[in-house]
Design a protein around this motif. Structure first.
Motif, PDB file in Angstrom:
ATOM      1  N   UNK A  37      48.197  56.798  55.275  1.00  0.00           N
ATOM      2  CA  UNK A  37      49.156  57.592  56.020  1.00  0.00           C
ATOM      3  C   UNK A  37      49.329  58.735  55.005  1.00  0.00           C
ATOM      4  N   UNK A  38      49.041  58.693  53.422  1.00  0.00           N
ATOM      5  CA  UNK A  38      49.445  59.748  52.508  1.00  0.00           C
ATOM      6  C   UNK A  38      48.210  60.321  52.006  1.00  0.00           C
ATOM      7  N   UNK A  39      46.750  59.855  52.077  1.00  0.00           N
ATOM      8  CA  UNK A  39      45.757  60.324  51.431  1.00  0.00           C
ATOM      9  C   UNK A  39      45.644  61.876  51.645  1.00  0.00           C
ATOM     10  N   UNK A  40      45.878  62.318  53.069  1.00  0.00           N
ATOM     11  CA  UNK A  40      45.869  63.814  53.474  1.00  0.00           C
ATOM     12  C   UNK A  40      46.741  64.715  52.437  1.00  0.00           C
ATOM     13  N   UNK A  41      47.435  64.287  51.948  1.00  0.00           N
ATOM     14  CA  UNK A  41      48.184  65.191  50.994  1.00  0.00           C
ATOM     15  C   UNK A  41      47.510  65.678  49.532  1.00  0.00           C
ATOM     16  N   UNK A  42      46.482  64.847  49.335  1.00  0.00           N
ATOM     17  CA  UNK A  42      45.650  64.944  48.161  1.00  0.00           C
ATOM     18  C   UNK A  42      44.922  66.326  48.482  1.00  0.00           C
ATOM     19  N   UNK A  43      44.985  67.466  47.685  1.00  0.00           N
ATOM     20  CA  UNK A  43      44.210  68.602  47.993  1.00  0.00           C
ATOM     21  C   UNK A  43      42.699  68.527  47.246  1.00  0.00           C
ATOM     22  N   UNK A  44      41.762  68.761  48.082  1.00  0.00           N
ATOM     23  CA  UNK A  44      40.491  68.434  47.574  1.00  0.00           C
ATOM     24  C   UNK A  44      40.137  69.084  46.357  1.00  0.00           C
ATOM     25  N   UNK A  45      40.554  70.348  46.440  1.00  0.00           N
ATOM     26  CA  UNK A  45      40.009  71.055  44.997  1.00  0.00           C
ATOM     27  C   UNK A  45      40.673  70.540  43.805  1.00  0.00           C
ATOM     28  N   UNK A  46      41.892  69.924  43.826  1.00  0.00           N
ATOM     29  CA  UNK A  46      42.665  69.487  42.627  1.00  0.00           C
ATOM     30  C   UNK A  46      41.833  67.987  42.449  1.00  0.00           C
ATOM     31  N   UNK A  47      41.594  67.219  43.391  1.00  0.00           N
ATOM     32  CA  UNK A  47      40.738  66.001  43.030  1.00  0.00           C
ATOM     33  C   UNK A  47      39.429  66.240  42.516  1.00  0.00           C
ATOM     34  N   UNK A  48      38.849  67.329  42.898  1.00  0.00           N
ATOM     35  CA  UNK A  48      37.571  67.614  42.505  1.00  0.00           C
ATOM     36  C   UNK A  48      37.547  68.206  40.904  1.00  0.00           C
ATOM     37  N   UNK A  49      38.635  68.790  40.560  1.00  0.00           N
ATOM     38  CA  UNK A  49      38.744  69.499  39.049  1.00  0.00           C
ATOM     39  C   UNK A  49      39.154  68.244  38.434  1.00  0.00           C
ATOM     40  N   UNK A  50      40.092  67.356  38.854  1.00  0.00           N
ATOM     41  CA  UNK A  50      40.284  66.128  37.925  1.00  0.00           C
ATOM     42  C   UNK A  50      39.093  65.360  37.994  1.00  0.00           C
ATOM     43  N   UNK A  51      38.102  65.340  38.750  1.00  0.00           N
ATOM     44  CA  UNK A  51      37.055  64.447  38.646  1.00  0.00           C
ATOM     45  C   UNK A  51      36.097  64.808  37.549  1.00  0.00           C
ATOM     46  N   UNK A  52      35.863  66.143  37.734  1.00  0.00           N
ATOM     47  CA  UNK A  52      35.107  66.978  36.949  1.00  0.00           C
ATOM     48  C   UNK A  52      35.498  66.945  35.378  1.00  0.00           C
ATOM     49  N   UNK A  53      36.853  67.029  35.391  1.00  0.00           N
ATOM     50  CA  UNK A  53      37.447  67.088  33.886  1.00  0.00           C
ATOM     51  C   UNK A  53      37.274  65.420  33.325  1.00  0.00           C
ATOM     52  N   UNK A  54      37.085  64.538  34.078  1.00  0.00           N
ATOM     53  CA  UNK A  54      36.924  63.046  33.518  1.00  0.00           C
ATOM     54  C   UNK A  54      35.606  63.061  32.761  1.00  0.00           C
ATOM     55  N   UNK A  55      34.650  64.305  32.922  1.00  0.00           N
ATOM     56  CA  UNK A  55      33.301  64.099  32.265  1.00  0.00           C
ATOM     57  C   UNK A  55      33.127  65.196  31.383  1.00  0.00           C
ATOM     58  N   UNK A  56      34.271  66.416  31.414  1.00  0.00           N
ATOM     59  CA  UNK A  56      34.067  67.435  30.400  1.00  0.00           C
ATOM     60  C   UNK A  56      35.381  67.547  29.503  1.00  0.00           C
ATOM     61  N   UNK A  57      36.188  66.727  29.525  1.00  0.00           N
ATOM     62  CA  UNK A  57      37.442  66.587  28.796  1.00  0.00           C
ATOM     63  C   UNK A  57      37.457  65.520  28.046  1.00  0.00           C
ATOM     64  N   UNK A  58      37.168  65.531  26.608  1.00  0.00           N
ATOM     65  CA  UNK A  58      37.059  64.143  25.990  1.00  0.00           C
ATOM     66  C   UNK A  58      38.429  63.609  25.533  1.00  0.00           C
TER      67      UNK A  58
END
Length: 268
Positions: A179-200
């Motif tokens: 019901x709620x996953x569509x509210x997750x804005x894809x660019x926000x998710x991609x940025x956060x995922x990339x930050x997992x690997x670039x922000x120590x």
């Protein structure tokens, strides 16, 4: 899941609209801000917040780019911006020395907010935060797992369709995510995922001054024994606890184990 409904609200803080769910305490006035993970709108943590509200006044955030909070292409979705949101949220609501409980990305946000020194957060419960970063092994989940499910949710997906992504979840949990996953804005998710690997975040562990608990999923693969040892060396005061039979989504896999591991930490 309980049929009990929280009070929802919106507050303008750190330049954006922040939506939250307030689970009023039935026994204590101690405030806890619960910060969900990368694709978890606030409502998906309701079953945890209801239990926490037996002892705490719980505010569950929709992190920017998720749920009913501000979203869109003009926002910064980096870790520092999300941490500043938490500081601004606490200030806007006049919360006095709230505790922070963050899961996964939310734990990274909690730490960054705490070390900013801009609010007197009292305690931090850090639930299985990603510890990937520059020169470290990658986060075990892969980006397509998030992106593919979000794109399906944008078109409309039911619980059975979501089961392919979350095969161990209950029917109620799958329905809520569908019901709620569509509210997750894809660019926000991609940025956060990339930050997992670039922000120590290891310097954040060292800089923490507040009492902190690190909860580690026994089957999550996110925090390895060598990570635990490094964190312990950086900050021996951090209390470490394990939920042996849970994956990364600890309360989904072992609800009682999650609360047993949390114990009275937030109430001390």
């Amino acid at each position: 899941m309980s049929a009990a409904l929280p009070n929802g609200g919106n507050v303008f803080a750190n330049g954006i609209r922040q939506h939250y769910l307030h689970y009023r305490s039935t026994g204590s006035a101690f405030a806890v801000i619960l910060i969900p993970g990368i694709t978890s709108p606030a409502i998906t943590w309701g079953f945890v917040a209801e239990r926490l509200a037996e002892r705490h006044d719980v505010y569950v955030l929709d992190v920017r780019g998720r749920g009913l909070s501000s979203t869109g292409p003009d926002l910064d979705y980096g870790l520092d911006a999300m941490a500043a949101d938490v500081v601004g949220f606490a200030d806007a609501l006049g919360l006095s020395a709230p505790s922070l409980l963050g899961h996964s990305m939310g734990a990274r946000i909690a730490m960054r907010a705490a070390v900013s020194g801009k609010n007197g957060f009292s305690r931090l419960a850090l639930i299985d935060p990603p510890v990937s970063g520059p020169g470290r092994r990658p986060y075990p989940s892969k980006l397509p797992w998030y992106v593919d499910s979000i794109r399906l949710a944008m078109k409309g997906i039911d619980a059975e369709g979501m089961r392919a992504f979350c095969p161990t979840w209950s029917e109620d949990q799958l329905r809520l995510r569908a019901e709620w996953l569509h509210t997750c804005y894809e660019p926000a998710i991609v940025t956060a995922f990339e930050d997992f690997h670039s922000d120590d975040i290891f310097p954040d562990f060292k800089a923490l001054k507040q009492p902190a608990m690190l909860m580690i999923a026994g089957r999550g693969g996110v925090i390895a024994p060598e990570d635990e040892a490094e964190i312990r060396a950086l900050n021996p005061a951090i209390e470490m606890t394990h939920v042996a039979n849970a994956g990364h989504m600890i309360p989904w896999d072992d609800f009682d184990g999650f609360f047993n591991a949390l114990g009275d930490f937030l109430a001390r």
